[in-house]
Design a protein around this motif. Structure first.
Motif, PDB file in Angstrom:
ATOM      1  N   CYS A 109      -5.802  31.130 -29.836  1.00  0.00           N
ATOM      2  CA  CYS A 109      -5.918  32.590 -29.927  1.00  0.00           C
ATOM      3  C   CYS A 109      -4.693  33.144 -30.641  1.00  0.00           C
ATOM      4  O   CYS A 109      -4.396  32.739 -31.734  1.00  0.00           O
ATOM      5  N   GLU A 110      -3.969  34.009 -30.009  1.00  0.00           N
ATOM      6  CA  GLU A 110      -2.755  34.582 -30.601  1.00  0.00           C
ATOM      7  C   GLU A 110      -1.503  34.019 -29.941  1.00  0.00           C
ATOM      8  O   GLU A 110      -0.431  34.608 -30.043  1.00  0.00           O
ATOM      9  N   SER A 111      -1.628  32.886 -29.265  1.00  0.00           N
ATOM     10  CA  SER A 111      -0.520  32.361 -28.478  1.00  0.00           C
ATOM     11  C   SER A 111      -0.298  30.879 -28.771  1.00  0.00           C
ATOM     12  O   SER A 111      -0.996  30.279 -29.574  1.00  0.00           O
ATOM     13  N   HIS A 112       0.695  30.300 -28.101  1.00  0.00           N
ATOM     14  CA  HIS A 112       0.968  28.870 -28.221  1.00  0.00           C
ATOM     15  C   HIS A 112       1.799  28.409 -27.037  1.00  0.00           C
ATOM     16  O   HIS A 112       2.439  29.200 -26.358  1.00  0.00           O
ATOM     17  N   THR A 113       1.755  27.100 -26.794  1.00  0.00           N
ATOM     18  CA  THR A 113       2.588  26.508 -25.752  1.00  0.00           C
ATOM     19  C   THR A 113       3.952  26.183 -26.342  1.00  0.00           C
ATOM     20  O   THR A 113       4.149  26.246 -27.556  1.00  0.00           O
ATOM     21  N   GLU A 114       4.889  25.810 -25.474  1.00  0.00           N
ATOM     22  CA  GLU A 114       6.159  25.267 -25.964  1.00  0.00           C
ATOM     23  C   GLU A 114       5.884  23.859 -26.503  1.00  0.00           C
ATOM     24  O   GLU A 114       4.784  23.355 -26.388  1.00  0.00           O
ATOM     25  N   TRP A 115       6.883  23.231 -27.100  1.00  0.00           N
ATOM     26  CA  TRP A 115       6.719  21.859 -27.582  1.00  0.00           C
ATOM     27  C   TRP A 115       6.679  20.928 -26.376  1.00  0.00           C
ATOM     28  O   TRP A 115       7.537  20.986 -25.499  1.00  0.00           O
ATOM     29  N   ILE A 116       5.679  20.061 -26.352  1.00  0.00           N
ATOM     30  CA  ILE A 116       5.463  19.149 -25.241  1.00  0.00           C
ATOM     31  C   ILE A 116       5.437  17.731 -25.805  1.00  0.00           C
ATOM     32  O   ILE A 116       4.786  17.493 -26.826  1.00  0.00           O
ATOM     33  N   PRO A 117       6.129  16.777 -25.169  1.00  0.00           N
ATOM     34  CA  PRO A 117       6.052  15.400 -25.660  1.00  0.00           C
ATOM     35  C   PRO A 117       4.596  14.937 -25.744  1.00  0.00           C
ATOM     36  O   PRO A 117       3.788  15.209 -24.847  1.00  0.00           O
ATOM     37  N   VAL A 118       4.278  14.253 -26.840  1.00  0.00           N
ATOM     38  CA  VAL A 118       2.905  13.801 -27.065  1.00  0.00           C
ATOM     39  C   VAL A 118       2.423  12.953 -25.889  1.00  0.00           C
ATOM     40  O   VAL A 118       1.286  13.105 -25.431  1.00  0.00           O
ATOM     41  N   SER A 119       3.279  12.086 -25.379  1.00  0.00           N
ATOM     42  CA  SER A 119       2.867  11.221 -24.268  1.00  0.00           C
ATOM     43  C   SER A 119       2.502  12.037 -23.029  1.00  0.00           C
ATOM     44  O   SER A 119       1.556  11.693 -22.311  1.00  0.00           O
ATOM     45  N   VAL A 120       3.212  13.119 -22.779  1.00  0.00           N
ATOM     46  CA  VAL A 120       2.922  13.989 -21.631  1.00  0.00           C
ATOM     47  C   VAL A 120       1.598  14.724 -21.849  1.00  0.00           C
ATOM     48  O   VAL A 120       0.765  14.827 -20.943  1.00  0.00           O
ATOM     49  N   MET A 121       1.390  15.232 -23.070  1.00  0.00           N
ATOM     50  CA  MET A 121       0.141  15.931 -23.379  1.00  0.00           C
ATOM     51  C   MET A 121      -1.047  14.983 -23.248  1.00  0.00           C
ATOM     52  O   MET A 121      -2.070  15.326 -22.656  1.00  0.00           O
ATOM     53  N   LYS A 122      -0.899  13.770 -23.784  1.00  0.00           N
ATOM     54  CA  LYS A 122      -1.997  12.810 -23.707  1.00  0.00           C
ATOM     55  C   LYS A 122      -2.287  12.403 -22.259  1.00  0.00           C
ATOM     56  O   LYS A 122      -3.447  12.238 -21.882  1.00  0.00           O
ATOM     57  N   GLN A 123      -1.248  12.273 -21.445  1.00  0.00           N
ATOM     58  CA  GLN A 123      -1.466  11.939 -20.035  1.00  0.00           C
ATOM     59  C   GLN A 123      -2.197  13.073 -19.323  1.00  0.00           C
ATOM     60  O   GLN A 123      -3.090  12.832 -18.509  1.00  0.00           O
ATOM     61  N   ALA A 124      -1.854  14.324 -19.647  1.00  0.00           N
ATOM     62  CA  ALA A 124      -2.535  15.483 -19.056  1.00  0.00           C
ATOM     63  C   ALA A 124      -4.008  15.485 -19.446  1.00  0.00           C
ATOM     64  O   ALA A 124      -4.886  15.769 -18.615  1.00  0.00           O
ATOM     65  N   ILE A 125      -4.297  15.169 -20.700  1.00  0.00           N
ATOM     66  CA  ILE A 125      -5.696  15.104 -21.168  1.00  0.00           C
ATOM     67  C   ILE A 125      -6.443  14.011 -20.413  1.00  0.00           C
ATOM     68  O   ILE A 125      -7.550  14.233 -19.906  1.00  0.00           O
ATOM     69  N   LEU A 126      -5.842  12.825 -20.315  1.00  0.00           N
ATOM     70  CA  LEU A 126      -6.489  11.713 -19.617  1.00  0.00           C
ATOM     71  C   LEU A 126      -6.729  12.064 -18.147  1.00  0.00           C
ATOM     72  O   LEU A 126      -7.833  11.866 -17.631  1.00  0.00           O
ATOM     73  N   ASP A 127      -5.708  12.603 -17.471  1.00  0.00           N
ATOM     74  CA  ASP A 127      -5.852  12.953 -16.061  1.00  0.00           C
ATOM     75  C   ASP A 127      -6.964  13.993 -15.859  1.00  0.00           C
ATOM     76  O   ASP A 127      -7.775  13.874 -14.942  1.00  0.00           O
ATOM     77  N   GLY A 128      -6.998  15.010 -16.727  1.00  0.00           N
ATOM     78  CA  GLY A 128      -8.029  16.035 -16.625  1.00  0.00           C
ATOM     79  C   GLY A 128      -9.418  15.468 -16.850  1.00  0.00           C
ATOM     80  O   GLY A 128     -10.362  15.778 -16.120  1.00  0.00           O
ATOM     81  N   PHE A 129      -9.540  14.611 -17.852  1.00  0.00           N
ATOM     82  CA  PHE A 129     -10.826  13.998 -18.183  1.00  0.00           C
ATOM     83  C   PHE A 129     -11.323  13.120 -17.032  1.00  0.00           C
ATOM     84  O   PHE A 129     -12.489  13.190 -16.638  1.00  0.00           O
ATOM     85  N   LEU A 130     -10.429  12.302 -16.473  1.00  0.00           N
ATOM     86  CA  LEU A 130     -10.810  11.403 -15.386  1.00  0.00           C
ATOM     87  C   LEU A 130     -11.107  12.163 -14.094  1.00  0.00           C
ATOM     88  O   LEU A 130     -11.815  11.658 -13.218  1.00  0.00           O
ATOM     89  N   THR A 131     -10.589  13.368 -13.968  1.00  0.00           N
ATOM     90  CA  THR A 131     -10.907  14.216 -12.814  1.00  0.00           C
ATOM     91  C   THR A 131     -12.234  14.922 -13.018  1.00  0.00           C
ATOM     92  O   THR A 131     -13.030  15.055 -12.096  1.00  0.00           O
TER      93      THR A 131
END
Length: 174
Positions: A109-131
């Motif tokens: 949209c008109e916003s953005h997150t701060e910079w997040i380590p790729v490994s942390v972002m990917k782990q969040a995606i995996l955890d969310g998907f598996l949940t």
């Protein structure tokens, strides 16, 4: 990641969860009304902190598919912008130029997150998907008739998501 799998506009707080029987009934109805496409929202929860507002999408399965494809991508190219389908606009995961410390920022949209380590972002995606995936009842998604009894085709995105989930489960022996 925190997933609100669909929208129930009959409620004042229309983001509902699949964790209870009411939520599952609304999911079934949304699935049939929309021929397998589910409205919903995702917020990025990293280290217990919400990093985004709820990002609304009119096809939750396509959004998850884009996120899982990002998760499965092994290369890091700082020039790359990864398009994530959320709602009616394309949102982007943008890689930071520091190749030694790969980071990503979600622009939406008109916003953005701060910079997040790729490994942390990917782990969040995996955890969310598996949940999220085990919550989906397979008998619901295998029922390919809309609320009027007319047949519809199984959404391609959902087929790929189910296949990916099954391979994750098989790899991890769960």
């Amino acid at each position: 990641m925190n997933v609100k799998p669909y929208i129930d506009y009959s409620k004042e707080n229309y983001w509902v969860s699949l964790d209870d029987s009411y939520g599952k009934e609304v999911y079934k109805r949304q699935y049939k009304i929309n021929s397998g496409f589910i409205y919903g929202g995702i917020s990025f929860i990293i280290d217990g902190e919400n990093r985004t507002s709820i990002l609304s999408t009119d096809d939750l399965h396509s959004t998850w598919l884009d996120l899982v494809r990002y998760y499965l991508n092994d290369t890091f190219n700082y020039k790359e912008k990864w398009i994530i389908f959320i709602g009616h606009t394309d949102n982007q995961l943008i890689n930071h130029e520091d190749k030694d410390h790969p980071q990503v920022q979600l622009k939406y949209c008109e916003s953005h997150t701060e910079w997040i380590p790729v490994s942390v972002m990917k782990q969040a995606i995996l955890d969310g998907f598996l949940t999220f995936m085990p919550i989906i009842e397979h008998d619901v998604i295998e029922d390919l008739y809309d609320e009027d009894g007319n047949p519809f085709e199984f959404p391609t995105e959902l087929k790929e998501l189910l296949s990916t989930y099954d391979s994750f489960v098989k790899q991890n022996g769960s």
